[in-house]
Design a protein around this motif. Structure first.
Motif, short mmCIF file in Angstrom:
data_model
loop_
_atom_site.label_atom_id
_atom_site.label_comp_id
_atom_site.label_asym_id
_atom_site.label_seq_id
_atom_site.Cartn_x
_atom_site.Cartn_y
_atom_site.Cartn_z
N GLU B 34 0.85 -0.99 0.07
CA GLU B 34 0.05 -0.21 -0.11
C GLU B 34 1.07 1.26 -0.06
OE1 GLU B 34 -2.17 0.86 3.68
OE2 GLU B 34 -3.95 1.38 2.59
N GLN B 35 1.86 1.23 0.70
CA GLN B 35 2.72 2.34 1.03
C GLN B 35 3.32 2.73 -0.37
OE1 GLN B 35 5.98 2.12 3.79
NE2 GLN B 35 6.41 4.18 3.46
N ALA B 36 3.97 1.50 -1.25
CA ALA B 36 4.48 1.98 -2.31
C ALA B 36 3.52 2.60 -3.33
CB ALA B 36 5.17 0.46 -2.99
N LEU B 37 2.39 2.04 -3.38
CA LEU B 37 1.28 2.60 -4.26
C LEU B 37 1.27 4.14 -3.97
CD1 LEU B 37 -0.76 2.44 -6.50
CD2 LEU B 37 -2.51 1.58 -4.68
N ILE B 38 0.82 4.22 -2.75
CA ILE B 38 0.76 5.79 -2.39
C ILE B 38 1.84 6.62 -2.85
CG2 ILE B 38 0.36 7.16 -0.26
CD1 ILE B 38 -1.45 5.20 0.60
N GLU B 39 2.99 6.21 -2.58
CA GLU B 39 4.29 6.86 -2.93
C GLU B 39 4.54 7.29 -4.38
OE1 GLU B 39 7.69 5.21 -1.19
OE2 GLU B 39 7.00 5.81 1.07
N ARG B 40 4.14 6.24 -5.16
CA ARG B 40 4.39 6.26 -6.60
C ARG B 40 3.19 7.36 -7.23
NH1 ARG B 40 7.49 2.60 -9.99
NH2 ARG B 40 8.63 1.54 -8.63
N LEU B 41 2.21 7.16 -6.76
CA LEU B 41 0.87 7.90 -7.27
C LEU B 41 1.07 9.30 -6.86
CD1 LEU B 41 -1.93 7.79 -8.58
CD2 LEU B 41 -2.86 7.25 -6.40
N GLN B 42 1.68 9.67 -5.66
CA GLN B 42 1.90 10.94 -5.13
C GLN B 42 3.01 11.55 -5.94
OE1 GLN B 42 -0.01 12.52 -2.34
NE2 GLN B 42 0.80 14.17 -4.12
N THR B 43 4.17 10.74 -6.44
CA THR B 43 5.11 11.24 -7.21
C THR B 43 4.52 11.68 -8.72
OG1 THR B 43 6.61 9.78 -6.16
CG2 THR B 43 7.26 10.64 -8.35
N LEU B 44 3.53 10.83 -9.14
CA LEU B 44 3.12 10.99 -10.79
C LEU B 44 2.19 12.01 -10.62
CD1 LEU B 44 2.15 7.17 -11.44
CD2 LEU B 44 3.96 8.86 -12.71
N LEU B 45 1.50 12.46 -9.36
CA LEU B 45 0.83 13.68 -9.38
C LEU B 45 1.80 14.84 -9.12
CD1 LEU B 45 -2.18 12.35 -6.96
CD2 LEU B 45 -2.34 13.29 -9.23
N ASN B 46 2.75 14.74 -8.47
CA ASN B 46 3.50 15.87 -8.24
C ASN B 46 4.54 16.34 -9.65
OD1 ASN B 46 2.90 16.00 -5.58
ND2 ASN B 46 4.62 14.72 -4.71
N ASN B 47 4.72 15.24 -10.10
CA ASN B 47 5.71 15.58 -11.41
C ASN B 47 4.63 15.92 -12.62
OD1 ASN B 47 4.98 13.37 -12.67
ND2 ASN B 47 6.86 12.07 -12.07
N GLY B 48 3.56 15.68 -12.48
CA GLY B 48 2.85 16.25 -13.45
C GLY B 48 2.26 15.29 -14.64
N THR B 49 2.67 14.21 -14.31
CA THR B 49 2.32 12.94 -15.35
C THR B 49 0.97 12.77 -15.18
OG1 THR B 49 4.36 11.87 -14.79
CG2 THR B 49 2.61 10.60 -16.01
N LEU B 50 0.14 12.89 -14.11
CA LEU B 50 -1.32 12.77 -13.85
C LEU B 50 -1.85 14.10 -13.41
CD1 LEU B 50 -1.38 9.39 -11.57
CD2 LEU B 50 -1.81 9.76 -14.18
N THR B 51 -2.75 14.49 -14.13
CA THR B 51 -3.35 15.66 -13.90
C THR B 51 -4.05 15.84 -12.62
OG1 THR B 51 -4.69 15.11 -15.87
CG2 THR B 51 -3.87 17.59 -15.64
N ARG B 52 -4.84 14.61 -12.38
CA ARG B 52 -5.95 14.52 -11.30
C ARG B 52 -6.12 13.12 -11.03
NH1 ARG B 52 -11.30 15.44 -10.77
NH2 ARG B 52 -11.62 14.77 -12.96
N PHE B 53 -6.47 13.13 -9.67
CA PHE B 53 -6.76 11.77 -9.36
C PHE B 53 -8.24 11.83 -8.56
CE2 PHE B 53 -6.65 8.25 -6.01
CZ PHE B 53 -6.82 7.33 -6.80
N GLY B 54 -9.10 11.39 -9.15
CA GLY B 54 -10.69 11.46 -8.51
C GLY B 54 -11.53 11.14 -9.29
N PRO B 55 -12.92 11.84 -9.19
CA PRO B 55 -14.05 11.47 -9.80
C PRO B 55 -14.04 12.34 -11.33
CG PRO B 55 -14.59 13.29 -8.34
CD PRO B 55 -13.03 13.10 -7.92
N LEU B 56 -14.72 11.71 -11.99
CA LEU B 56 -15.23 12.27 -13.26
C LEU B 56 -16.65 12.24 -13.26
CD1 LEU B 56 -13.98 13.07 -16.05
CD2 LEU B 56 -14.52 10.77 -16.98
N TYR B 57 -17.18 13.39 -13.30
CA TYR B 57 -18.74 13.54 -13.06
C TYR B 57 -19.41 13.55 -14.70
CZ TYR B 57 -17.50 15.49 -8.53
OH TYR B 57 -16.91 15.25 -7.20
N HIS B 58 -20.60 13.28 -14.44
CA HIS B 58 -21.65 13.27 -15.71
C HIS B 58 -22.19 14.87 -15.74
CE1 HIS B 58 -24.70 12.65 -18.36
NE2 HIS B 58 -24.44 11.39 -18.50
N ALA B 59 -21.66 15.66 -16.54
CA ALA B 59 -22.12 16.99 -16.40
C ALA B 59 -23.54 17.31 -16.52
CB ALA B 59 -21.22 17.81 -17.56
#
Lengths: 166, 147
Positions: B34-59
């Protein structure tokens, strides 16, 4: 329908989920809502389709997807639904819509392919044309030349809602 | 970004569970802690590879509205028209494309009425005819790009 607590929840998570072992508990702490209620409400919002999905939103450029093509066909009205469903089965088709024809714009079926380069996208288009019996139908491929603006999804219950590609 | 990061991105584009320990569940599926996943995800968000991690709404279900529109912009007015259109907060995306209709943009508003108001305002300010192409049917919603 959405109640005030749902709206607070949607607003709270719109910029992203907390990256920590108990993310939904953390959201609950911020909203003074028990974790179980957060889970229950989110599950329901997903079931109702208001939340299409949870997950990551990638920057396609960062992943090497530099060829973004909008491909459009003029297909007989009675075949649009069937063809739209067929096209959307292909993993490389990222969006697929029926839209109205216009003066000087005869196309009614739209799909998007985000590809690594134009050559790949053109090959994928050939694959679609061959597999979905689209050969011979009037079509056009519009590659993006420049991105002038791309903002993230925003949901503000009191202001504006926006998402995806319309 | 290594193969593990790619695997994480591909898995999380498909969805993220709603349960008390979701990262643990996904980590197990990926063969990570779990810790490795959290750390890697945080890095991908911090370095801009991912824009966002969350919900996609139905407008639309949220009461909002969306449309795709295009204009034929004379090439010598490209910069000026781009500036006018991008200045609208309702314009979410705007792309130049290789066609006589050379500028394509998505308008997203809180209510359906605001769509036509925005289209009219863009026509007035640019002096160009805006071609409005709202969706009639949607056949696919999951934007997934293999990392």
């Amino acid at each position: 329908m959405l109640d005030a607590r749902d709206r607070q929840l949607l607003e709270q998570i719109q910029t992203g989920l907390p990256v920590c072992p108990r993310p939904y508990a953390e959201i609950g702490t911020t909203l003074a809502m028990p974790e179980a209620e957060v889970l229950e409400r989110l599950t329901q919002l997903k079931q109702q389709g208001l939340i299409k999905r949870m997950g990551v939103i990638v920057k396609h450029h960062q992943l090497g997807y530099r060829a973004n093509a909008m491909i459009v066909w003029n297909v007989p009205d009675n075949l649009v639904k069937q063809l739209g469903r067929q096209l959307s089965q292909f993993a490389f088709v990222t969006l697929c819509y029926q839209r109205p024809r216009q003066a000087e714009w005869p196309y009614n079926l739209f799909c998007m392919i985000h590809g690594k380069d134009r050559e790949t996208v053109l090959k994928q288009l050939e694959q679609l044309n061959a597999n979905c019996d689209l050969v011979g139908l009037e079509h056009n491929i519009l590659f993006s030349r420049r991105c002038f603006k791309q903002r993230g999804a925003v949901y503000q219950p009191t202001n504006t809602t926006s998402l995806t590609h319309g | 970004m290594d193969d593990i990061d790619r695997h994480i991105i591909n898995t999380l584009q498909a969805g993220f569970p709603v349960c008390d320990a979701p990262y643990q569940q996904v980590a197990m599926q990926l063969g990570l802690t779990e810790q490795a996943l959290i750390e890697r995800l945080q890095t991908l968000l911090n370095n801009g590879t991912l824009t966002r991690f969350g919900p996609l709404y139905h407008a639309e279900l949220m009461g909002g509205a969306l449309t795709l529109a295009a204009v034929k912009t004379p090439l010598d007015r490209l910069a000026e028209v781009t500036e006018i259109i991008n200045a609208f907060p309702e314009v979410a995306h705007n792309y130049a494309r290789n066609h006589a209709l050379n500028m394509w943009f998505v308008i997203a508003t809180e209510t359906p009425e605001e769509i036509s108001r925005t289209l009219t305002a863009i026509e007035q300010q640019t002096g160009l005819t805006v071609v409005n192409m709202p969706k009639i049917n949607e056949y696919f919603v999951g934007l997934k790009l293999e990392a």
